[in-house]
Design a protein around this motif. Structure first.
Motif, PDB file in Angstrom:
ATOM      1  N   ASN A 193      -3.589   4.424  -9.624  1.00 25.02           N
ATOM      2  CA  ASN A 193      -4.649   3.442  -9.413  1.00 25.02           C
ATOM      3  C   ASN A 193      -4.860   2.629 -10.686  1.00 25.02           C
ATOM      4  OD1 ASN A 193      -6.057   4.205  -6.654  1.00 25.02           O
ATOM      5  ND2 ASN A 193      -5.497   6.096  -7.685  1.00 25.02           N
ATOM      6  N   ASP A 194      -4.802   1.334 -10.549  1.00 18.32           N
ATOM      7  CA  ASP A 194      -4.986   0.441 -11.681  1.00 18.32           C
ATOM      8  C   ASP A 194      -6.428   0.491 -12.170  1.00 18.32           C
ATOM      9  OD1 ASP A 194      -4.203  -1.861 -13.432  1.00 18.32           O
ATOM     10  OD2 ASP A 194      -5.735  -2.856 -12.197  1.00 18.32           O
ATOM     11  N   SER A 241      -8.748  -2.265 -11.261  1.00 14.60           N
ATOM     12  CA  SER A 241      -9.196  -2.261  -9.869  1.00 14.60           C
ATOM     13  C   SER A 241     -10.299  -1.227  -9.663  1.00 14.60           C
ATOM     14  CB  SER A 241      -8.024  -1.957  -8.935  1.00 14.60           C
ATOM     15  OG  SER A 241      -7.054  -2.968  -9.035  1.00 14.60           O
ATOM     16  N   ASN A 265     -13.673  -2.342 -11.741  1.00 16.02           N
ATOM     17  CA  ASN A 265     -13.629  -3.782 -11.538  1.00 16.02           C
ATOM     18  C   ASN A 265     -14.946  -4.409 -11.970  1.00 16.02           C
ATOM     19  OD1 ASN A 265     -12.917  -6.322 -10.742  1.00 16.02           O
ATOM     20  ND2 ASN A 265     -13.307  -5.963  -8.567  1.00 16.02           N
ATOM     21  N   TYR A 287     -14.691   0.793  -4.774  1.00 12.94           N
ATOM     22  CA  TYR A 287     -13.231   0.907  -4.784  1.00 12.94           C
ATOM     23  C   TYR A 287     -12.778   2.205  -4.108  1.00 12.94           C
ATOM     24  CZ  TYR A 287      -8.457   1.595  -6.368  1.00 12.94           C
ATOM     25  OH  TYR A 287      -7.106   1.830  -6.385  1.00 12.94           O
TER      26      TYR A 287
END
Length: 168
Positions: free
Chosen positions: A115-116, A119, A122, A136
């Motif tokens: 998972n970024d 992101s 965010n 998210y």
């Protein structure tokens, strides 16, 4: 690694957390910073700077865990773990149990690699950071594995002081 952001102006409720972290052996990889209370970007940036290195435990400045609670997170096979805690609502309404908070939360290295961070986190501010992260997680069908309740040194009587200290 345990990440904690201490905020100037809230020292009274941070004492126990700081003492706890300083008592931990080196292998817990405690990483602490202290910021001005109007530094809205420090918390998410601190997480982003430490993403993808090892399991991350976020320990907010006024949460007071036990060593056993930290060990439970570190030894748990779930990718997302947290502890619930009571948050003050108002002088009239008392407290509410927050079970999706980041006060004491683990993001496993496996989760981080899949998972970024931009992101997941965010946001460029600590304001509503819990809600942004949970937005998210919910959108991607992730669920917290909850380990129980942890002590939170944020009291109803602090709400008036908090309001006076707000500089944003």
């Amino acid at each position: 690694m345990i990440l904690t952001v201490f905020v100037k102006g809230y020292e009274k409720r941070e004492i126990e957390t700081k003492e706890f972290l300083l008592s931990l052996p080196e292998e817990y990889h405690v990483n602490m910073i202290e910021v001005e209370r109007n530094n809205l970007i420090a918390y998410p940036q601190f997480v982003k700077d430490n993403w993808n290195n090892e399991d991350l435990i976020l320990l907010e400045h006024d949460i007071v865990p036990t060593k056993e609670q930290i060990d439970a997170l570190l030894n748990c096979n779930y990718d997302l773990c947290n502890y619930s805690y009571y948050i003050p609502i108002s002088a009239n309404n008392g407290y509410s149990l927050l079970d999706t908070g980041l006060g004491l939360a683990k993001f496993s290295l496996n989760f981080q690699k899949n998972n970024d961070v931009n992101s997941v986190f965010n946001t460029n501010t600590f304001i509503n950071i819990d809600a942004k992260v949970n937005e998210y997680l919910n959108a991607h069908n992730y669920k917290w594995h909850n380990h129980g309740i942890v002590k939170h040194n944020h009291k109803v009587e602090d709400l008036v002081e908090d309001y006076k200290l707000k500089s944003f």
